[in-house]
Scaffold this motif. Structure first.
Motif, short mmCIF file in Angstrom:
data_model
loop_
_atom_site.label_atom_id
_atom_site.label_comp_id
_atom_site.label_asym_id
_atom_site.label_seq_id
_atom_site.Cartn_x
_atom_site.Cartn_y
_atom_site.Cartn_z
N PRO A 108 -6.30 6.46 -2.97
CA PRO A 108 -6.66 5.24 -3.70
C PRO A 108 -8.14 4.94 -3.52
N SER B 192 0.82 -1.21 0.00
CA SER B 192 0.00 0.00 0.00
C SER B 192 0.86 1.27 0.00
N TYR C 172 2.03 3.77 8.94
CA TYR C 172 1.03 2.82 8.46
C TYR C 172 -0.20 2.95 9.35
N THR D 254 -9.18 6.39 12.17
CA THR D 254 -9.83 5.17 12.66
C THR D 254 -10.87 4.63 11.68
N ASP D 255 -11.45 5.50 10.88
CA ASP D 255 -12.47 4.99 9.96
C ASP D 255 -11.87 4.57 8.62
N ARG D 256 -10.55 4.52 8.61
CA ARG D 256 -9.88 4.03 7.40
C ARG D 256 -9.36 2.62 7.66
N PRO D 257 -9.09 1.88 6.59
CA PRO D 257 -8.51 0.55 6.78
C PRO D 257 -7.13 0.63 7.43
N ASP D 258 -6.68 -0.52 7.93
CA ASP D 258 -5.31 -0.61 8.45
C ASP D 258 -4.30 -0.33 7.34
N ASP D 259 -4.62 -0.88 6.18
CA ASP D 259 -3.67 -0.84 5.07
C ASP D 259 -3.79 0.52 4.38
#
Ligand SMILES: Nc1ncnc2c1ncn2[C@@H]1O[C@H](COP(=O)(O)OP(=O)(O)OP(=O)(O)O)[C@@H](O)[C@H]1O
Ligand SMILES: Nc1ncnc2c1ncn2[C@@H]1O[C@H](COP(=O)(O)OP(=O)(O)OP(=O)(O)O)[C@@H](O)[C@H]1O
Ligand SMILES: [Mg+2]
Ligand SMILES: [Mg+2]
Lengths: 325, 326, 314, 489
Positions: free
Chosen positions: B325, B39, B247, B308-313
């Motif tokens: 992206p 990513s 990350y 927090t409302d985004r993915p880990d990646d």
């Protein structure tokens, strides 16, 4: 001469030998485990042992499915890519909401089964090498995963999902480990008792004879590959549950761990032999081999060498036990 | 090692003669990615594309993916030359392995810009816009050792063995360790940027070593796997995690656990690299090396960056929303 | 009835037809494709894999498989680059080492295969891991530098023809001669077609299999020299994944994984189909993610079109 | 003494295949080896050709002990072999197979394909074998496969020729050709070891006979001094009751009718009838059967079963209609070689033993064992791998598989191939028993004798078409042969 004794049941000794020779991998596992336990007492701690079981879950679950297609005389190298795809897919569909979990899991399983089904149809209706077809499919699926995800594992795992699977019952047994063991046991049982699995052995043993005997060779082939895809999806979900997923290549290369385990477990490329039990044992042999060299504290390079040696030695030992009857 | 670093500073400060590369627009930009399955790289690439959108004289951006295979990257660079690009940005699978191909480009008057790797001093690389892996490793190590009070047992979790990142991070760690005699390196492991693998290895190490006081893990995406293993073993409180990069999964962890912090590994190198490339194409003089500095962000501050409302990646970035992206 | 294109593609030389069609397509639709420069690039890019795949063709014809070649290639790249350190004087020695190491490891594979009687896939999978370990024992980073001669071997041309292509033609001719015009070659086909039958015909099957592995190892040696020349340095992961690319090419080229039949020409054509496809996808500015998909589809479709005919066994 | 064997014993895991066999044979004789299925004939031959190594005992050639440690060694000791199982390599051509392991090279050591082809041609011509040396073996019929094996054995310069059931798949003219070859080799002083289950052959070509039973040698006798009954008694320890009439008495209604939309002749089978099908090798008998069960398509063929037109699309479909086919090629599409006898037997009838997809293994075992007992199958256990069984017993297991399908029309393709006299008799009785229960039997065979003995009516095929369809009592062997070769008036 024993050839003349009529159709009586096997005597005990023959049965034991037959068991030993077809379950030689369990003997190898026991030996390896003893060695491991001697070298590190970690292998005697229940928590760690169940950790190993949990570590084995993704590869192990996928290997169950691949065992089925290999009994049939096929092979499935697309499981690694299916694991990657379904892990990402499940996370994306969950989108951080607990309410989405059932849908996400169901859909991912359906996608796995569907891809497996495509493999099955292409193989059943053509005379192509499943090895190369599924290798090609793996690339296709990887491409789809990348296009779908845009290159990042963009899903958010719902709260509670991983916690549930990693919860240790009684402080020892993680739910995921239990889930895997349960699946393995059910698999072993079904393999002995279902008509479907018998058909797999018959087809794998001699597809022409199976066709002449009136078996629905094509249909069974498709179902077997679909099952393999389904188990691949379960493995993807298991991987997500065990460690979260942080890239779109989470399952890359796992197909070879799976293949090594299945073959080591006594299921051959020619089909008609082997079974889930042996595969499960072999998954643990390979995993313990890796963990052992890791835990003993060998360097990375030594780990690789020892792992390779163990793969070779374990399968030689296996052949040896098979021959001694 | 210190001399080498002084030397590198000097080389980076050199001014590149860009007259040979001066060219009228419109421009075609080539990006030879050493890998895309990551990513960070995806974000870096978005930065490049975003920057390209700001230049009217850039007609297209061509991207190739070598999937960690250096011979493929060599081939990709050759293909880009065939395609007639005016500038090549790249991140290497391995610096030395693609030198020959890059030389073909510079010989043809196509400037090459190392994007996000370590600084490269080579006639075939026109300029580097770099994040110093060594520097980053050093910062991470120092911070870790400080947090540990200068003594204790650690292990290192590194990316794929043999890659520049793994090599530089380990070298930096060992260099800093010389100043800290009481720090003991138990083992250096390669987690292949794979969270699951990092977790599995850590689970083993936890069995082997009854005492682990700290973990050197500059890659946040492996750090979460490591931390999780400690947590499950009930030993998280004993250990001090080093800072990771920004990350998002790691930042979330930092926010929850309020330790570790982050050392930035900015994805905007992509944008900086293209800006630099455009200056070269216009014939402006540039420095051979332009460092995009890594900054330390304390645990408290790092939490603020966590989405927090985004993915880990995901990576913290200042990209406009439309350019993130998907 | 099937249309002529489909039936041409599914003929024995389907992969060659496919290569022709791919090239034709490229000439028509991709303007940059036909430049001498680009064609040279494709040739140079494809040569190492083609040579490696030729060796793999031999083991597969013999009914075996060799997964260790990728890492063997990597080990050779690292060792010879480190040996040379850019000196021309070491070129000859490096060539010897590459071939010796390749042939030697191949021989070990063969001997172990006979001794242990485990499936060659497992054996060479284990070997893959051991060789990778050896690479990292040797170095964990890029080392050494190849001599100018090596660089030239991989990238240079003679009268406009890339040297690596000349080498490829030489290797292909040599191996074809060996397979079709020597007893050993005939026995390789025989052992792959039926090991027990071959044994009953008095063929020393063990020896034949050792030779097959030696050829595979040697091909890794030659391909390793080219890869080293391409990279200029000894990158430890240089060989990762090569084994699979080689196997895919071999099978696409019409060689049966069951052993006993196969074609060197088909293998080479398959390598070039993949090489040309990769090239035109790059030139056509297809997104790299879509490229992965398209390459997978090429493999799947080619294998579907080029599948073996139903054999009449009455 | 050309060949002498002393106290030869061969033990396989769990099986004592040969026990202390002494045996001698001279140059210039045809020495027949007989015994029931599993008696150890092939094992003995395989020891001589170096495929197996003896557990105990020694082999002397020209009074000198030899270690036949591999087939290559055996060949160099002058032993060449036609194996019972085919040992050609499918992907290679006829010529390549003939010279397998002995490929001719030119002076430079380069393989000469041309020489190989012309040498192969010469051998085929010399022995009158009708084969194209350039065709791929995998495209050959079983009979031609056998010819390849024979050609290979003959191409070796040897003094001992082992023929293990060479005629099992050959047609009459080919058999006669082979006998002529054997005769001339014998004249040249070669020793021919000949294994066969066919008494007529043994009596017409052999000088001496050695009888094996249960891995032990019973006796060696001059063929001229003994009768077939004596040999059979030595082989199986008792007489065979051949007194029972073979033919079922009466036939009932038409059960199956086959007609063609084009000009080809069709045929009918009645309930309880045994319909023999004769023809030369390659006449299309097997093909006709494959069409009946939907393995091959023939758009012009109509199949009417009990007055209803059916269109079997697959063997499974045909089995549902009660049409069951028993293959001529056990190894290729009959046996599940690595699975147990029981699993082989129940393969077609699993539906009967399962509920909701689960197998009721008790029922399965009971039904399987019952049917195998009825067939007098001899095996150490029904759980033994079928590959451990002798050919005759394997055939019975496959018979059992067909019977478990409750067939109404049973197509048996060469059911007695490679089966010993005792088992053969049992198979005839079995067919008869079935016919008496009203099953229609289509009995494809290359052995004229058994067709005349067992069938009510005979179809004769020539080049894929039915050229004769008459009750057996209105036919003679000569007439059939004329029809089959297309020389009938
Ligand atoms: N490779 C083997 N492994 C185990 N048992 C074997 C093997 N080959 C033969 N046998 C057993 O040895 C015995 C003798 O077999 P053999 O093939 O010699 O019989 P045969 O007389 O040739 O019978 P047939 O007339 O059916 O060909 C049988 O019980 C058979 O099951
Ligand atoms: N599936 C097929 N496709 C094409 N040709 C076939 C096929 N099966 C058989 N043949 C050919 O058709 C002819 C008839 O073969 P078939 O096997 O039916 O003869 P047969 O009378 O049963 O002889 P046999 O005694 O060998 O069984 C042979 O020349 C054979 O090679
Ligand atoms: Mg026999
Ligand atoms: Mg037939």
């Amino acid at each position: 001469m024993s050839d003349r004794t009529g159709t009586v049941a096997d005597n005990l000794q023959t049965r034991i030998w037959r068991w030993a020779s077809s379950n030689a991998i369990w003997i190898v596992l026991a030996l390896l485990f003893s060695v491991a336990a001697l070298l590190s007492d970690a292998f005697l701690r229940p928590v760690y042992i169940f950790n190993i079981v949990r570590q084995a879950a993704p590869v192990g679950v996928a290997a169950i499915g691949v065992t089925l297609v290999m009994i049939l005389g096929g092979v499935d190298l697309s499981v690694g890519a299916i694991i990657s795809l379904t892990a990402v897919l499940t996370a994306v569909l969950m989108d951080g909401q607990v309410a989405n979990i059932p849908l996400a899991v169901t859909f991912a399983l359906a996608v796995g089964a569907f891809i497996g089904g495509i493999n099955g149809v292409l193989i059943a209706y053509n005379r192509i090498s499943p090895f190369i077809l599924t290798l090609g499919m793996a690339v296709v699926i990887t491409g789809i995963t990348q296009i779908y995800s845009g290159g990042t594992a963009r899903g958010i795992v719902s709260p509670g999902f991983r916690e549930f699977f990693n919860f240790r019952i009684g402080g020892v047994v993680p739910v995921l480990a239990l889930f895997f063991l349960g699946l393995a046991l059910v698999g072993v049982r079904l393999q002995q008792t279902t008509k479907f699995c018998r058909n797999l052995y018959l087809i794998g043993s001699n597809p022409q004879a199976a066709e002449l005997s009136g078996l629905h060779v094509k249909r069974i082939t498709i179902i077997a590959y679909a099952l393999s895809g389904l188990m691949g999806a379960m493995a993807g979900i298991a991987l997500l549950a065990r460690s979260g997923v942080s890239s779109t290549f989470a399952g890359r290369g796992l197909e070879f761990d799976v293949l090594a385990a299945v073959i080591l477990g006594g299921t051959t490329f020619q089909g008609g032999r082997g079974g889930i039990g042996g595969t499960i044992a072999a998954v643990f042999v390979l995993l313990i081999a890796f963990n052992l060299v890791n835990i003993v504290g060998l360097d990375y390079n030594a780990q690789l060498i020892v792992k390779g040696a163990i793969i070779i030695i374990a399968s030689s030992a296996y052949i040896y036990f098979k021959k001694v009857r | 090692a210190d001399e080498a670093r002084v030397m590198q500073e000097k080389q980076a400060a050199e001014i590149v003669d860009t007259s040979a590369y001066k060219k009228e627009g419109p421009y075609k930009i080539g990006v030879a990615a050493g890998y895309m399955g990551n990513s960070w790289v995806v974000f870096t690439l978005q930065h490049i594309k975003y920057e390209a959108s700001l230049h009217d004289d850039i007609t297209e951006v061509l991207v190739t993916d070598a999937a960690f295979n250096p011979t493929k990257q060599v081939a990709d660079i050759e293909d880009l030359i065939s395609k007639g690009v005016d500038l090549i940005l790249y991140w290497p699978v391995d610096d030395k392995a693609i030198e020959g191909a890059l030389k073909k480009a510079t010989d043809k008057g196509i400037p090459t810009i190392n994007t996000g790797g370590g600084f490269v001093n080579s006639p075939s690389v026109t300029a580097s816009v770099f994040i110093d892996q060594w520097n980053l490793g050093e910062m991470v190590a120092r911070r870790l050792f400080q947090d540990m009070g200068g003594k204790g047992k650690i292990f290192a979790m590194l990316p794929i063995a043999g890659t520049t990142a793994a090599v530089d991070q380990l070298a930096a760690l060992k260099a800093v360790m010389e100043e800290y005699p009481d720090i003991e390196l138990l083992s250096a492991e390669y987690g292949d940027w794979n969270r699951a693998k990092a977790k599995q290895i850590t689970e083993n190490l936890l069995q082997k070593y009854p005492e682990i006081d700290g973990v050197f893990s500059p890659a946040g995406q492996m750090s979460i796997g490591v931390a999780e293993a400690f947590d499950e073993a009930g030993r998280l409180s004993e250990v001090i995690m080093s800072p990771g990069d920004e990350y998002n999964g790691w930042l979330k962890w930092v926010r929850t656990n309020n330790q570790g912090g982050a050392v930035t590994f900015p994805t905007r190198v992509g944008q900086e690299a293209l800006r630099l490339g455009m200056r070269i194409l216009r014939g402006e003089n540039v420095r051979r090396g332009q460092k995009v500095p890594s900054e330390y962000i304390s645990p408290g501050a790092a939490g603020v960056y966590a989405e927090t409302d985004r993915p880990d990646d995901w990576w913290a970035s200042e990209l406009p929303e439309a350019w993130k992206p998907q | 009835m099937r249309d002529p294109i489909t039936s041409a593609l599914s003929s024995k030389y389907g992969i060659i037809v496919l290569l022709g069609m791919t090239v034709l397509f490229a000439f028509i639709f991709v303007p940059e494709f036909g430049t001498v420069n680009n064609l040279t690039n494709i040739a140079i890019q494809s040569a190492p894999l083609a040579i490696l795949a030729i060796g793999q063709t031999v083991v597969i014809i013999a009914g075996l498989i060799d997964l260790s070649v990728g890492m063997l290639l990597g080990l050779i790249v690292v060792i010879i680059a480190d040996l040379m350190q850019g000196q021309s004087s070491m070129t000859a020695f490096a060539i010897l080492v590459a071939l010796g190491l390749g042939g030697g490891v191949g021989m070990i594979n063969g001997l172990l295969n006979n001794l242990l009687r485990i499936h060659p896939l497992i054996l060479t999978f284990g070997m893959l891991s051991i060789l990778q370990g050896l690479i990292f024992v040797y170095t964990d980073r890029s080392v050494g530098q190849v001599s100018p001669e090596f660089s030239w071997m991989a990238n240079g041309t003679i009268f406009g023809v890339p040297f690596s292509i000349i080498l490829l033609i030489f290797v292909a001719t040599f191996v074809s001669f060996l397979l079709y015009r020597t007893r050993l070659g005939a026995h390789i086909f025989a052992v792959g077609g039926g090991e027990e039958q071959a044994r009953r015909a008095g063929i020393l099957t063990g020896r034949v299999k050792v030779w097959a592995f030696i050829f595979s190892g040697l091909s890794a040696g030659v391909a390793g020299m080219l890869v080293a020349g391409r990279l200029g340095t000894g990158y430890p992961n240089a060989g990762v994944g090569y084994e699979l690319d080689a196997i895919v090419a071999v099978v696409l080229g019409g060689t049966s994984l069951a052993g006993g039949r196969g074609s060197i020409l088909g293998t080479i054509a398959a390598v070039f189909v993949l090489g040309v496809a990769s090239n035109i996808l790059n030139l056509m500015e297809i997104s790299s993610f879509v490229q992965i998909l398209v390459k997978g589809l090429i493999v799947v479709i080619a294998i579907l079109l080029n599948q073996p005919k139903r054999i009449v066994a009455s | 003494m050309l060949l002498e064997i002393k106290g030869l014993t061969k033990r396989f895991p769990g099986v004592l295949a040969l026990e202390g066999v002494d045996f001698t044979a001279e140059a210039g004789e045809v020495h027949a080896l007989v015994g029931a299925n599993g008696a150890g004939k092939s094992t003995l031959m395989n020891l001589l050709s170096g495929v197996f190594r003896p557990t105990e005992g020694e082999i002397l050639i020209d009074n000198r002990p030899v270690q036949l440690s591999s087939p290559g060694v055996a060949v160099s000791c002058g032993v060449s072999t036609v194996y019972q199982e085919f040992s050609s390599i499918p992907q290679l051509t006829v010529a390549q197979n003939i010279f397998l392991g002995r490929e001719p090279c030119g002076k430079s050591g380069i393989l000469s394909h041309k020489k190989m082809r012309s040498d192969a041609r010469a051998i085929l011509d010399k022995y009158n074998l009708d084969l194209d040396e350039t065709s791929l073996v995998e495209t050959l019929s079983v009979a031609n496969l056998q010819l390849v094996e024979i050609a290979r054995a003959l191409s070796v310069d040897s003094r001992i020729l082992i023929l293990d059931e060479p005629t099992a798949v050959l047609s009459l003219p080919e058999q006669e050709n082979l006998f002529r070859i054997i005769e001339s080799l014998k004249q040249q002083g070669m020793l021919i070891l000949y294994v066969s289950h066919r008494m007529e052959e043994i009596f017409s070509i052999s000088d001496r006979v050695t009888v094996l039973r249960d891995g032990r040698k019973i006796d060696t006798v001059q063929t001229a001094d003994i009768s077939p009954q004596d040999i059979i008694r030595m082989m199986i320890g008792h007489d065979i009751d051949q007194s029972k009439g073979l033919k079922a008495n009466s036939a009932g209604d038409t059960i199956l009718e086959v007609s063609f939309k084009d000009r080809r002749r069709g045929f009918k089978v009645l309930e309880g009838e045994i319909l023999g099908v004769a023809g030369l090798v390659g006449a299309g008998r097997t093909r006709l059967a494959r069409k009946l069960i939907g393995l091959e398509a023939d758009e012009d063929m109509d199949v009417i079963l009990h007055g209803d037109k059916i269109d079997p699309k697959s063997p499974g479909h045909a089995i549902q209609h009660g049409i069951v086919y028993l293959t001529e090629n056990r190894k290729y599409d009959g046996l599940f070689a690595n699975l147990s006898v029981l699993k082989n037997t129940t393969a077609s009838a699993l539906e009967r033993f399962s509920s909701y997809g689960f197998l009721q293994q008790k029922n399965e075992r009971q039904a399987g064992t019952e049917i195998l007992d009825r067939l007098h199958l001899v095996a150490s256990s029904v759980d033994a791998p079928i590959s451990d069984l002798s050919g005759g017993n394997q055939q019975k297991a496959i018979f059992g598989r067909a019977l478990l399908c409750n067939p109404r029309v049973l197509i048996c393709d060469e059911p007695t191939r490679g089966v010993d006299v005792g088992a053969k008799e049992e198979i005839y009785q079995l067919l008869l028993g079935l016919a008496e229960q009203g099953v229609a039997i289509i009995f494809i065979s290359s052995e004229m004798k058994e067709l005349f003995a067992a069938a009510h009516r005979l179809l004769v095929l020539h080049e894929g078409e039915i050229v004769e369809d008459l009750p057996t009592d209105q036919l003679t062997e000569e007439k059939v042969l004329q029809a089959a070769t297309g020389t009938a008036a």
